[in-house]
Write a protein that holds these residues in place. Structure first.
Motif, PDB file in Angstrom:
ATOM      1  N   THR A 105      -0.213 -14.153  -3.897  1.00 41.39           N
ATOM      2  CA  THR A 105      -1.147 -13.131  -4.360  1.00 41.39           C
ATOM      3  C   THR A 105      -0.442 -11.779  -4.328  1.00 41.39           C
ATOM      4  OG1 THR A 105      -3.041 -14.346  -3.490  1.00 41.39           O
ATOM      5  CG2 THR A 105      -3.368 -12.015  -3.944  1.00 41.39           C
ATOM      6  N   VAL A 106      -0.565 -11.012  -5.401  1.00 41.42           N
ATOM      7  CA  VAL A 106       0.111  -9.719  -5.493  1.00 41.42           C
ATOM      8  C   VAL A 106      -0.915  -8.638  -5.815  1.00 41.42           C
ATOM      9  CG1 VAL A 106       1.913  -8.374  -6.624  1.00 41.42           C
ATOM     10  CG2 VAL A 106       2.223 -10.832  -6.291  1.00 41.42           C
ATOM     11  N   TYR A 107      -0.872  -7.536  -5.047  1.00 41.34           N
ATOM     12  CA  TYR A 107      -1.721  -6.385  -5.300  1.00 41.34           C
ATOM     13  C   TYR A 107      -0.842  -5.178  -5.590  1.00 41.34           C
ATOM     14  CZ  TYR A 107      -5.381  -9.209  -3.156  1.00 41.34           C
ATOM     15  OH  TYR A 107      -6.271 -10.206  -2.868  1.00 41.34           O
ATOM     16  N   VAL A 108      -1.307  -4.324  -6.513  1.00 43.79           N
ATOM     17  CA  VAL A 108      -0.537  -3.153  -6.905  1.00 43.79           C
ATOM     18  C   VAL A 108      -1.441  -1.924  -6.907  1.00 43.79           C
ATOM     19  CG1 VAL A 108       0.940  -2.114  -8.675  1.00 43.79           C
ATOM     20  CG2 VAL A 108       0.908  -4.601  -8.375  1.00 43.79           C
ATOM     21  N   ASN A 109      -0.931  -0.834  -6.345  1.00 40.07           N
ATOM     22  CA  ASN A 109      -1.613   0.451  -6.387  1.00 40.07           C
ATOM     23  C   ASN A 109      -0.561   1.524  -6.647  1.00 40.07           C
ATOM     24  OD1 ASN A 109      -3.620   2.551  -6.008  1.00 40.07           O
ATOM     25  ND2 ASN A 109      -4.756   1.063  -4.764  1.00 40.07           N
ATOM     26  N   ALA A 110      -0.923   2.793  -6.467  1.00 35.13           N
ATOM     27  CA  ALA A 110       0.019   3.859  -6.767  1.00 35.13           C
ATOM     28  C   ALA A 110      -0.246   5.057  -5.872  1.00 35.13           C
ATOM     29  CB  ALA A 110      -0.093   4.268  -8.231  1.00 35.13           C
ATOM     30  N   VAL A 111       0.802   5.859  -5.646  1.00 32.87           N
ATOM     31  CA  VAL A 111       0.689   7.083  -4.857  1.00 32.87           C
ATOM     32  C   VAL A 111       1.329   8.225  -5.633  1.00 32.87           C
ATOM     33  CG1 VAL A 111       0.703   5.891  -2.632  1.00 32.87           C
ATOM     34  CG2 VAL A 111       2.865   6.628  -3.642  1.00 32.87           C
ATOM     35  N   ASP A 112       0.907   9.436  -5.325  1.00 31.12           N
ATOM     36  CA  ASP A 112       1.507  10.622  -5.927  1.00 31.12           C
ATOM     37  C   ASP A 112       2.950  10.726  -5.456  1.00 31.12           C
ATOM     38  OD1 ASP A 112       2.315  13.484  -6.139  1.00 31.12           O
ATOM     39  OD2 ASP A 112       0.306  13.673  -6.986  1.00 31.12           O
ATOM     40  N   ALA A 113       3.876  10.905  -6.386  1.00 31.89           N
ATOM     41  CA  ALA A 113       5.292  10.930  -6.034  1.00 31.89           C
ATOM     42  C   ALA A 113       5.664  12.163  -5.218  1.00 31.89           C
ATOM     43  CB  ALA A 113       6.141  10.881  -7.310  1.00 31.89           C
ATOM     44  N   VAL A 114       4.867  13.238  -5.316  1.00 38.50           N
ATOM     45  CA  VAL A 114       5.178  14.472  -4.592  1.00 38.50           C
ATOM     46  C   VAL A 114       4.397  14.557  -3.279  1.00 38.50           C
ATOM     47  CG1 VAL A 114       5.136  16.996  -4.695  1.00 38.50           C
ATOM     48  CG2 VAL A 114       5.699  15.651  -6.741  1.00 38.50           C
ATOM     49  N   LYS A 115       3.113  14.238  -3.321  1.00 35.01           N
ATOM     50  CA  LYS A 115       2.269  14.301  -2.132  1.00 35.01           C
ATOM     51  C   LYS A 115       1.558  12.963  -1.952  1.00 35.01           C
ATOM     52  CE  LYS A 115      -0.701  17.499   0.344  1.00 35.01           C
ATOM     53  NZ  LYS A 115      -1.457  18.793   0.285  1.00 35.01           N
ATOM     54  N   PRO A 116       2.251  11.964  -1.413  1.00 37.42           N
ATOM     55  CA  PRO A 116       1.717  10.600  -1.364  1.00 37.42           C
ATOM     56  C   PRO A 116       0.805  10.359  -0.156  1.00 37.42           C
ATOM     57  CG  PRO A 116       3.926  10.616  -0.478  1.00 37.42           C
ATOM     58  CD  PRO A 116       3.638  12.027  -0.901  1.00 37.42           C
ATOM     59  N   ASP A 117      -0.294  11.117  -0.083  1.00 34.48           N
ATOM     60  CA  ASP A 117      -1.146  10.961   1.088  1.00 34.48           C
ATOM     61  C   ASP A 117      -2.368  10.084   0.830  1.00 34.48           C
ATOM     62  OD1 ASP A 117      -2.587  12.646  -0.508  1.00 34.48           O
ATOM     63  OD2 ASP A 117      -2.654  14.314   0.907  1.00 34.48           O
ATOM     64  N   ALA A 118      -2.404   9.390  -0.306  1.00 32.64           N
ATOM     65  CA  ALA A 118      -3.537   8.505  -0.600  1.00 32.64           C
ATOM     66  C   ALA A 118      -3.181   7.577  -1.752  1.00 32.64           C
ATOM     67  CB  ALA A 118      -4.769   9.331  -0.961  1.00 32.64           C
ATOM     68  N   TYR A 119      -3.860   6.433  -1.815  1.00 30.05           N
ATOM     69  CA  TYR A 119      -3.781   5.602  -3.008  1.00 30.05           C
ATOM     70  C   TYR A 119      -4.633   6.249  -4.088  1.00 30.05           C
ATOM     71  CZ  TYR A 119      -1.422   1.808  -0.560  1.00 30.05           C
ATOM     72  OH  TYR A 119      -0.502   1.060   0.111  1.00 30.05           O
ATOM     73  N   LEU A 120      -4.120   6.249  -5.316  1.00 29.66           N
ATOM     74  CA  LEU A 120      -4.753   7.003  -6.397  1.00 29.66           C
ATOM     75  C   LEU A 120      -5.657   6.157  -7.277  1.00 29.66           C
ATOM     76  CD1 LEU A 120      -1.641   9.079  -7.540  1.00 29.66           C
ATOM     77  CD2 LEU A 120      -3.450   9.771  -5.941  1.00 29.66           C
ATOM     78  N   ALA A 121      -5.400   4.872  -7.333  1.00 31.21           N
ATOM     79  CA  ALA A 121      -6.089   4.043  -8.321  1.00 31.21           C
ATOM     80  C   ALA A 121      -6.908   2.950  -7.653  1.00 31.21           C
ATOM     81  CB  ALA A 121      -5.070   3.421  -9.275  1.00 31.21           C
ATOM     82  N   ALA A 122      -7.675   2.249  -8.471  1.00 31.00           N
ATOM     83  CA  ALA A 122      -8.346   1.046  -8.000  1.00 31.00           C
ATOM     84  C   ALA A 122      -7.303  -0.035  -7.762  1.00 31.00           C
ATOM     85  CB  ALA A 122      -9.359   0.580  -9.039  1.00 31.00           C
ATOM     86  N   ARG A 123      -7.413  -0.718  -6.660  1.00 32.89           N
ATOM     87  CA  ARG A 123      -6.445  -1.784  -6.383  1.00 32.89           C
ATOM     88  C   ARG A 123      -6.494  -2.827  -7.490  1.00 32.89           C
ATOM     89  NH1 ARG A 123      -8.408  -6.138  -2.727  1.00 32.89           N
ATOM     90  NH2 ARG A 123      -8.942  -6.903  -4.784  1.00 32.89           N
ATOM     91  N   THR A 124      -5.306  -3.225  -7.964  1.00 30.13           N
ATOM     92  CA  THR A 124      -5.210  -4.135  -9.102  1.00 30.13           C
ATOM     93  C   THR A 124      -4.451  -5.388  -8.701  1.00 30.13           C
ATOM     94  OG1 THR A 124      -5.155  -2.234 -10.588  1.00 30.13           O
ATOM     95  CG2 THR A 124      -4.466  -4.348 -11.493  1.00 30.13           C
ATOM     96  N   SER A 125      -4.954  -6.549  -9.091  1.00 29.62           N
ATOM     97  CA  SER A 125      -4.300  -7.814  -8.771  1.00 29.62           C
ATOM     98  C   SER A 125      -3.364  -8.224  -9.909  1.00 29.62           C
ATOM     99  CB  SER A 125      -5.341  -8.921  -8.559  1.00 29.62           C
ATOM    100  OG  SER A 125      -6.197  -8.590  -7.501  1.00 29.62           O
TER     101      SER A 125
END
Length: 757
Positions: free
Chosen positions: A483-503
């Motif tokens: 099972t693989v999950y993908v999300n994203a963070v801000d490249a400059v200020k990565p203090d949170a996940y930005l998107a809905a978690r995607t499988s």
């Protein structure tokens, strides 16, 4: 300094100033000297006014002829001010007394059902702690119920607790040694020790414990002679004496050993799966109890099973010693579930020093006894979890003068090149392949990602996944599902996940790798889609979760059968999250206010304390946040870690840390709201509500249904909102907030109010 005299106003009026002067001159006496100075009063605080106390034993000795223990100690508050009045209390002290000895000294011969006499132990020369204060229950030797008390056990006419002045006391304990039939007595050639318990004294019910050891030949104090665990091993989970059983008796394994000695046993009864009543004894040593409590079933359930006639597995594996590791039993005597505890005794290194450590490199304060666990020297240690696994058949070996108790170590020993060592079966990665534990071997498998491709037109992300155990490829032949999950963070200020978690869907390739395809087009829970944030330059966060098939009791890979089933043991991987850029280079790592090491100190077997299909074993905080984003407090922090006054909402783990202790999870730098993230926090994924960053931090505890201080959660919520915070609103409202919590709640103030300094 001259003595002062006080003359009343009426006397002054009658004599007048001049007459009074003559009167005083006339009283001066013929020598003309002033009166002598009085002695200064004692600077001290009464025991009923003290808010905390501490003891320091200064000296101890035992008079073998008079059979009397004597010792002196000081009692002060934390500022070093003497505390008086202890001797006037009804039950101020409890005293444990013991010495180093051997297992043979505490061994009582017994008979097997066939009449065979068991006359000794194979590990009889092993050093253990012996108590001078033994008790028994149903004929079973035990300690822990017979501490000596000055007011209860002092002979009539003798003062056993006396005050010496300046906060110092003396205890005199005649006839203190009572080994209750075991064949050992006082030994001046062994290290002796006292455990002094100040037991809920004074109006404020103050408690304090102290262990003191000395060499009777020199009467000099010495360090603990059998310290096997670092204090942090216990207190990293059980933060403070209030969060461990018998808090009045302290919270160190060293102290627990004064009562729960290696030879202590408890008696109990239960009902087996066929409804038969079974009488049994079980290990009451601190080692046995700790092993049993941490096998998975909660301590409360184990006590219930042990003492209240509940169903037990069988006569050879009664309560505290299930042959299956960590499962509670249903009404038919079958296990309800698999291992269910964050710290597992299946991994010895959860508590003990590394097996690679030598006596010369032991952490400061630990003794050579700390290394005994992987030497398989203890003939009963295995039974604290496994019970009499072979139903008694291999516990004794016949000899010329009767049988010897040998336990499991005759076969399961790591000594003399024997690769069936019991200790080595309980963890992976120790370079003895034939003995590695399959249940732990999954942590040896890692994931790597390459050939990342992004198709903006179709909003499709694809990449190659490779699984490896060292240099060995782990493929679909060994893994039933990935099972693989993908999300994203801000490249400059990565203090949170930005998107809905995607499988993502993983497809096995002929070369053993996997091709992962991710549809990044769908938003969810009020959050933007992965495609939207990638278009804005975000970095990727990828988490792979899978289990690998290993040969039982080893880390050898085993191929699945034709139907995809594992004939050995399926072991979960570490489920760590990797951060990468679209070009495959390392990406920005999501910032977290929580130090992962603090989590792992408790959750060293599973990141979650309960099992479920959606949960990962040994996941890091980034992996948890894939679903429970840092602000998902309603479903995670409040429900699990935010219950006021407790670290966990679950009743069965209330004996752990307090959520008022910030340092239990955070480093010294992360106490303040200055570290709040820059984007809204999800408050409840069910209705996609969000809190503003600072409000979410405070509300995680103070708007919990368990918060009862002041006006409770409603008052706390009202206060937060009056300062511009949003507790549960839309993402847009939480983003546009003008909260001003920091105006009053600086990092220093937060630390102060939560008793961090």
């Amino acid at each position: 300094m001259m003595k002062r005299y006080s003359i009343s106003t009426a006397v002054k009026a009658a004599f007048g100033v001049g007459a009074l002067s003559l009167a005083l001159v006339g009283c001066g006496g013929s020598d003309g000297k002033d009166g002598e100075d009085g002695k200064p009063g004692e600077i001290a605080v009464d025991i009923n006014s003290a808010t905390a106390v501490q003891t320091k034993i200064e000296s101890a000795s035992y008079d073998a002829a008079a059979k009397t223990l004597s010792f002196e100690f000081s009692l002060t508050n934390p500022n070093g001010v003497a505390v008086t009045g202890l001797e006037a209390l009804t039950d101020p002290l409890r005293i444990a007394f013991g010495r180093m000895g051997t297992r043979s000294e505490a061994f009582t011969p017994y008979s097997l059902e066939d009449g065979t006499q068991v006359t000794g132990r194979a590990d009889g020369d092993e050093e253990i702690w012996l108590s001078y204060r033994n008790a028994s229950k149903n004929g079973v030797p035990m300690t822990g119920t017979n501490n000596w008390r000055p007011t209860r056990d002092c002979p009539e006419g003798l003062n056993c607790l006396s005050y010496l002045g300046e906060g110092r006391y003396r205890v005199t304990a005649p006839e203190i040694i009572d080994t209750n039939g075991l064949d050992y007595d006082y030994d001046a050639n062994r290290i002796n020790g006292i455990y002094l318990i100040t037991y809920g004294v004074g109006q404020n019910k103050l408690k304090n414990v102290e262990a003191y050891y000395w060499d009777p030949l020199t009467e000099q104090s010495v360090s603990s002679p059998k310290k096997v665990l670092e204090m942090d091993t216990c207190t990293s989970c059980h933060v403070g004496q209030d969060h461990i059983r018998h808090g009045n008796y302290g919270n160190t394994a060293d102290g627990c050993g004064f009562c729960h000695t290696d030879y202590t046993q408890y008696s109990g009864s239960g009902i087996d799966g066929e409804g038969n009543t079974v009488e049994f004894n079980f290990d009451g040593s601190i080692k046995g109890l700790v092993h049993a409590v941490h096998t998975g079933i909660t301590e409360g359930d184990r006590r219930e099973l042990a003492k209240f006639n509940s169903v037990i597995a069988n006569a050879n594996n009664p309560a505290f010693t299930y042959e299956f590791d960590g499962a509670a039993l249903d009404s038919e005597g079958n296990p309800k579930a698999e291992l269910n505890f964050p710290a597992s005794t299946a991994n010895c290194q959860s508590c003990h020093v590394s097996y690679t450590t030598t006596e010369e490199t032991l952490p400061e304060g630990l003794t050579a006894h700390a290394l005994a666990w992987f030497g398989d020297k203890d003939v009963t240690s295995c039974q604290s979890c496994h019970g009499e696994y072979h139903k008694g058949s291999s516990l004794v070996a016949p000899g010329e003068e009767g049988a010897t108790m040998v336990g499991c170590v005759t076969c399961h020993s790591s000594q003399d090149g024997n690769t069936r060592g019991g200790a080595f079966r309980h963890f992976a990665g120790h370079e003895q392949a034939s003995s590695q534990a399959a249940s732990q071997a999954g942590i040896l498998v890692g994931a790597s990602y390459s050939q990342i491709a992004w198709d903006e037109t179709s909003a499709t992300l694809s990449f190659t996944l490779n699984l490896n155990k060292g240099e060995e490829a782990v493929t679909s032949l060994h893994v039933p599902r990935v099972t693989v999950y993908v999300n994203a963070v801000d490249a400059v200020k990565p203090d949170a996940y930005l998107a809905a978690r995607t499988s993502g869907s993983a497809t096995a390739n002929p070369d053993g790798s996997y091709t992962v395809t991710v549809d990044a087009s769908k938003p969810n829970y009020g959050l933007p889609s992965l495609a939207e944030v990638i278009a804005n330059g975000a970095d990727l966060a990828i988490t792979s979760s899978f289990s690998t098939c290993f040969k039982n009791k080893s880390s050898t890979l085993v191929e699945l059968d034709g139907e995809g089933n594992c004939a050995g043991v399926l072991s979960a991987n570490a489920a760590k999250t990797e951060f990468v850029k679209l070009d495959g280079t390392p990406g920005a790592v999501r910032a977290s206010a929580v130090d992962y090491d603090n989590c792992a100190s408790c959750h060293n077997n599973d990141m979650v304390a309960r099992k479920g299909a959606a949960h990962y074993r040994n996941a890091d905080v980034h992996t948890c946040a894939q679903c429970h984003e840092a602000g998902d407090y309603n479903s995670l922090v409040v429900r699990v870690h935010g219950t006021f006054g407790k670290a966990h909402g679950r009743a069965d783990v209330h004996q752990l840390v307090s959520s008022a202790n910030c340092s239990a999870c955070h480093s010294d730098l992360n106490f303040g709201l200055e570290n709040a993230r820059s984007t809204p926090m999800r408050w409840n994924k069910g209705d996609a509500s969000y809190s503003s960053p600072q409000a979410g931090v405070c509300a995680s505890c103070h708007v919990s249904s368990s918060y009862e201080i002041g006006g409770g959660k409603d008052a706390a919520k009202s206060h937060i909102e009056s300062m511009g915070g949003v507790v549960a609103g839309s993402y847009e409202a939480a983003m546009l907030n003008s909260e001003s919590c920091l105006t009053c709640h600086s990092a220093e103030k937060v630390a102060e109010l939560h008793k961090q300094n």
